[in-house]
Design an enzyme around this catalytic site. Structure first.
Site, short mmCIF file in Angstrom:
data_model
loop_
_atom_site.label_atom_id
_atom_site.label_comp_id
_atom_site.label_asym_id
_atom_site.label_seq_id
_atom_site.Cartn_x
_atom_site.Cartn_y
_atom_site.Cartn_z
N SER A 128 99.40 101.53 18.96
CA SER A 128 98.40 101.35 17.79
C SER A 128 97.67 99.08 17.70
CB SER A 128 99.07 101.78 16.74
OG SER A 128 97.59 101.50 15.20
N TYR A 153 105.71 103.55 9.61
CA TYR A 153 104.60 103.75 10.25
C TYR A 153 104.61 103.21 11.61
CZ TYR A 153 100.17 104.39 13.38
OH TYR A 153 98.91 104.28 14.24
N LYS A 157 105.37 102.02 16.48
CA LYS A 157 104.87 101.85 17.06
C LYS A 157 105.46 100.92 17.79
CE LYS A 157 101.54 105.14 16.63
NZ LYS A 157 102.06 106.14 17.30
N1 UFG Z 1 87.76 102.30 3.88
C1 UFG Z 1 87.05 102.06 2.92
N2 UFG Z 1 87.06 103.10 1.72
C2 UFG Z 1 87.88 104.27 2.03
C3 UFG Z 1 89.05 104.04 3.77
C4 UFG Z 1 89.43 103.29 4.27
O1 UFG Z 1 86.44 101.28 2.37
O2 UFG Z 1 88.29 105.31 1.91
C5 UFG Z 1 88.74 101.10 4.91
C6 UFG Z 1 89.23 100.41 4.83
O3 UFG Z 1 89.16 99.17 4.16
C7 UFG Z 1 89.50 99.47 6.14
C8 UFG Z 1 88.04 100.26 6.94
O4 UFG Z 1 87.67 101.57 6.44
O5 UFG Z 1 88.78 98.34 6.10
C9 UFG Z 1 88.92 101.20 8.47
O6 UFG Z 1 89.81 101.87 7.33
P1 UFG Z 1 90.82 103.33 7.68
O7 UFG Z 1 91.99 103.95 6.70
O8 UFG Z 1 90.33 104.24 8.28
O9 UFG Z 1 91.53 102.30 8.73
P2 UFG Z 1 92.68 101.58 9.78
O10 UFG Z 1 92.13 99.73 10.27
O11 UFG Z 1 93.27 100.91 8.58
O12 UFG Z 1 93.37 102.07 9.92
C10 UFG Z 1 94.45 101.83 11.52
C11 UFG Z 1 95.05 102.35 12.13
C12 UFG Z 1 96.20 103.55 12.25
C13 UFG Z 1 95.98 102.37 11.14
C14 UFG Z 1 96.21 101.15 10.60
C15 UFG Z 1 97.19 100.72 10.16
O13 UFG Z 1 93.69 104.31 12.28
O14 UFG Z 1 96.86 104.14 12.51
O15 UFG Z 1 94.98 100.84 11.25
O16 UFG Z 1 97.60 98.86 9.61
F1 UFG Z 1 97.96 102.70 10.92
#
Ligand code: UFG
Length: 342
Positions: A128, A153, A157
């Site tokens: 990831s 988590y 990885k």
């Molecule tokens: N976000 C929102 N509202 C929500 C959900 C997410 O604004 O309800 C924003 C988050 O703040 C972020 C973006 O959307 O800026 C993406 O968020 P996600 O949760 O979809 O994805 P992440 O980038 O946080 O997650 C990724 C990978 C995970 C990993 C993680 C680690 O998908 O597998 O990074 O930080 F674990």
């Protein structure tokens, strides 16, 4: 079934695993799926069968159970394994670190041990972009330094990557590739397989589609005061079908003996940063609907921006992302409507 053209997929009933099974079959491989169904559904295997018209050998096996895994290695001939089976919720991992280390690392070590015991050469691991943390440079290349993980988590990885590196260099017949996924989104265009989050989704796109479907009242945009063009976080959203095809390209590289090192790493993304607000407005535009959302405080642990330099995958795997964000977000909504009978 020739062993060279057969792939064992652990976690093959999951979101990325099921899409990868379809693309492997489309590319002429046979697949065997094992999954303990702890965070997936056997309907996904039926979905893969419907899309491809193939009957798929499927066993309910927990990869943490070494004896059960050994039976799979005894029963089937295959040269390559793709190991998807793992827990993936960042927040949960902070609350239950032992569960994460035991499951994600225990299962991976069992797989590696069986591969060594049975002389199976090729292993592809789901890593990831989380390993880069708040990255040193953007876009990130595979050489960008990994940052100390901020969750168990993320740590699983990083540790799993290290274990794979060490095993590939220690064991003569073993070759490994780690794919570092950016943000996988969307669903198969048929809407027969897609993401199935349990409970309240943590990730953005499932929350968006559930809000559009009326299951969630309002979406929170976590922070609009980041140092980015519109103040919201930037991510690299990679279509799950494109991501699945990257696995096929990596398996081809291994089975055609094209690897240049015993262990290789590739970023799998689009190379394009997209803000949370851009994603929401694109979703509204392509699906012709209005989303109920509000600006909320930042979410703990979020990095400001991360997107991929994909030149290595372009060059060495001959792969690049093809689907547009419009197509991807249409497919995500089609899948949600199919699930909810809308
Ligand atoms: N976000 C929102 N509202 C929500 C959900 C997410 O604004 O309800 C924003 C988050 O703040 C972020 C973006 O959307 O800026 C993406 O968020 P996600 O949760 O979809 O994805 P992440 O980038 O946080 O997650 C990724 C990978 C995970 C990993 C993680 C680690 O998908 O597998 O990074 O930080 F674990």
């Amino acid at each position: 079934m020739s062993a060279k053209k057969t792939v064992l997929i652990s976690g093959g009933a999951g979101y990325i695993g099921s899409h990868t099974a379809v693309e492997l079959i489309n590319a002429g491989y046979d697949v065997i799926i094992i999954d303990n169904l702890s965070n997936s559904d056997r309907n996904a295997v039926e979905g893969v069968e419907k899309i491809t018209g193939k009957k798929i050998p499927f066993e309910i096996v927990d990869t943490c159970d070494k004896n059960a895994l050994r039976s799979v290695f005894e029963k089937y001939q295959f040269d390559s394994v793709i190991h998807f089976a793992a827990f993936k919720a960042v927040g949960e991992s902070v609350e239950k670190p032992l569960m994460y280390y035991q499951n994600n690392l225990g299962s991976f070590m069992n797989i590696l041990e069986m591969m060594k015991e049975f002389g199976r050469p090729n292993i592809l691991f789901s890593s990831s972009a989380t390993v880069y943390g708040e990255a040193e440079e953007l876009p990130v290349t595979e050489k960008t330094l990994r940052k100390p993980a901020t969750s168990p988590y993320g740590n699983t990885k990083q540790i799993a990557e290290d274990i794979l590196h060490d095993c590939c260099y220690a064991y003569e017949g073993m070759y490994g590739i780690a794919l570092r996924y950016f943000n996988p989104v969307g669903a198969h265009p048929s809407a027969l397989i897609g993401e199935l989050p349990r409970g309240v989704p943590n990730n953005l796109v499932p929350f968006v589609t559930q809000t559009a479907a009326g299951i969630r009242e309002c979406l929170s945009v976590f922070g609009n005061d980041y140092p980015t063009p519109d103040g919201t976080c930037l991510r690299d959203y990679i279509d799950v079908v494109d991501l699945a095809k990257a696995h096929v390209a990596a398996v081809n590289r291994m089975t055609e003996d094209k690897m240049e090192e015993k262990y290789e790493i590739f970023n799998i993304g689009t190379g394009r940063p997209v803000s949370v607000l851009e994603l929401l407005t694109t979703f509204e535009k392509v699906n012709n609907l209005k989303l109920n959302y509000r600006i909320a405080p930042r979410r703990a642990g979020d990095v400001t921006a991360v997107w991929a330099d994909t030149s290595l995958a372009n060059e060495k795997l001959g792969w690049k992302a093809e689907r547009t964000l419009d197509e991807t977000l249409e497919s995500a909504w089609r899948w949600e409507k199919h699930l909810r009978n809308l």
